[in-house]
Design an enzyme around this catalytic site. Structure first.
Site, PDB file in Angstrom:
ATOM      1  N   GLY A 172     -42.514 -31.786  39.735  1.00 40.44           N
ATOM      2  CA  GLY A 172     -42.915 -31.193  41.009  1.00 40.44           C
ATOM      3  C   GLY A 172     -44.286 -30.570  40.884  1.00 40.44           C
ATOM      4  N   GLN A 186     -51.097 -24.944  42.830  1.00 40.18           N
ATOM      5  CA  GLN A 186     -51.367 -25.337  41.452  1.00 40.18           C
ATOM      6  C   GLN A 186     -52.609 -26.200  41.313  1.00 40.18           C
ATOM      7  OE1 GLN A 186     -47.086 -26.685  40.809  1.00 40.18           O
ATOM      8  NE2 GLN A 186     -47.657 -25.979  38.775  1.00 40.18           N
ATOM      9  N   CYS A 211     -43.112 -25.159  33.539  1.00 40.47           N
ATOM     10  CA  CYS A 211     -44.049 -25.235  34.661  1.00 40.47           C
ATOM     11  C   CYS A 211     -45.386 -25.757  34.144  1.00 40.47           C
ATOM     12  CB  CYS A 211     -44.231 -23.851  35.271  1.00 40.47           C
ATOM     13  SG  CYS A 211     -45.416 -23.832  36.631  1.00 40.47           S
ATOM     14  N   LEU A 212     -45.990 -26.683  34.873  1.00 38.98           N
ATOM     15  CA  LEU A 212     -47.278 -27.246  34.457  1.00 38.98           C
ATOM     16  C   LEU A 212     -48.366 -26.170  34.417  1.00 38.98           C
ATOM     17  CD1 LEU A 212     -47.256 -30.578  36.521  1.00 38.98           C
ATOM     18  CD2 LEU A 212     -46.834 -30.327  34.063  1.00 38.98           C
ATOM     19  N   HIS A 266     -38.266 -23.725  42.671  1.00 36.11           N
ATOM     20  CA  HIS A 266     -39.455 -23.497  41.838  1.00 36.11           C
ATOM     21  C   HIS A 266     -40.735 -23.748  42.643  1.00 36.11           C
ATOM     22  CE1 HIS A 266     -41.546 -23.999  37.755  1.00 36.11           C
ATOM     23  NE2 HIS A 266     -42.450 -24.449  38.613  1.00 36.11           N
ATOM     24  N   GLU A 267     -40.766 -24.862  43.379  1.00 38.38           N
ATOM     25  CA  GLU A 267     -41.992 -25.211  44.133  1.00 38.38           C
ATOM     26  C   GLU A 267     -42.197 -24.253  45.310  1.00 38.38           C
ATOM     27  OE1 GLU A 267     -43.855 -27.042  42.501  1.00 38.38           O
ATOM     28  OE2 GLU A 267     -42.315 -27.878  41.201  1.00 38.38           O
ATOM     29  N   HIS A 299     -43.751 -21.191  44.068  1.00 40.62           N
ATOM     30  CA  HIS A 299     -45.210 -21.345  43.907  1.00 40.62           C
ATOM     31  C   HIS A 299     -45.928 -21.032  45.216  1.00 40.62           C
ATOM     32  CE1 HIS A 299     -46.087 -22.782  39.911  1.00 40.62           C
ATOM     33  NE2 HIS A 299     -45.200 -23.758  39.971  1.00 40.62           N
TER      34      HIS A 299
END
Ligand code: NI
Length: 172
Positions: free
Chosen positions: A46, A51, A93-94, A135-136, A139
């Site tokens: 995702g 991000q 997480c990226l 999670h997204e 963000h």
């Protein structure tokens, strides 16, 4: 299409709340394409617009590298309508590379939003997809996985993370 730079903690934009997408124009379509390409290149499941440095409520999700085939999801202005149960699982997480944290999240969610054509979509799910959605959407509200762990663990994480950043810089 282009690969976008993924912002990493502690960059400030990751702490900011994204704004609702007012019109799904050609700029948004291009952003969606670039985010999809960037997510796949980074082997993520995702990616939220914050991000890649854009404060718009938009995310792309594809969990098929981690579980059974699922279609790519493009979600604009997502809202969690209902949550149910609690589940603990490991999460990365990226934007926080190198760290996997164990987090409690709702087991099941019911999410509404728009797809890239601007049509309303609803997703009711549990398991990995439920976790990725939460999670997204976190963000988009300026929250990272480290904001979901207890404060003592968070301080410990921050110290370790800063140390690892210093080491990475000085070894260059
Ligand atoms: Ni993330």
């Amino acid at each position: 299409m282009a690969l976008l730079e993924i912002k990493k903690y502690p960059e400030k934009i990751l702490k900011e709340k994204a704004a609702y997408v007012e019109s799904i124009d050609s700029d948004i379509q291009r952003l969606i394409d670039d985010m999809v390409e960037t997510m796949y290149a980074a082997r993520g499941v995702g990616l939220a617009a914050n991000q890649v440095g854009v404060l718009k409520r938009l995310c792309v999700i594809d969990t098929s590298i981690r579980e059974e085939e699922r279609p790519l999801i493009v979600l604009i202005n997502p809202v969690i309508i209902e949550k149910e149960g609690i589940e603990e699982a490991k999460e990365g997480c990226l934007s926080v590379p190198g760290y996997i944290l164990t987090l409690k999240r709702s087991a099941k969610v019911y999410v509404k939003g728009l797809n890239r054509e601007g049509k309303p979509i609803e997703i009711e799910t549990r398991g990995l997809l439920s976790r990725v959605l939460q999670h997204e959407i976190d963000h988009l509200d300026g929250l990272l996985i480290i904001d979901r762990i207890n404060p003592i663990k968070r301080e410990f994480f921050k110290k370790r993370y800063k140390k690892s950043l210093k080491t990475a810089t000085s070894s260059k």
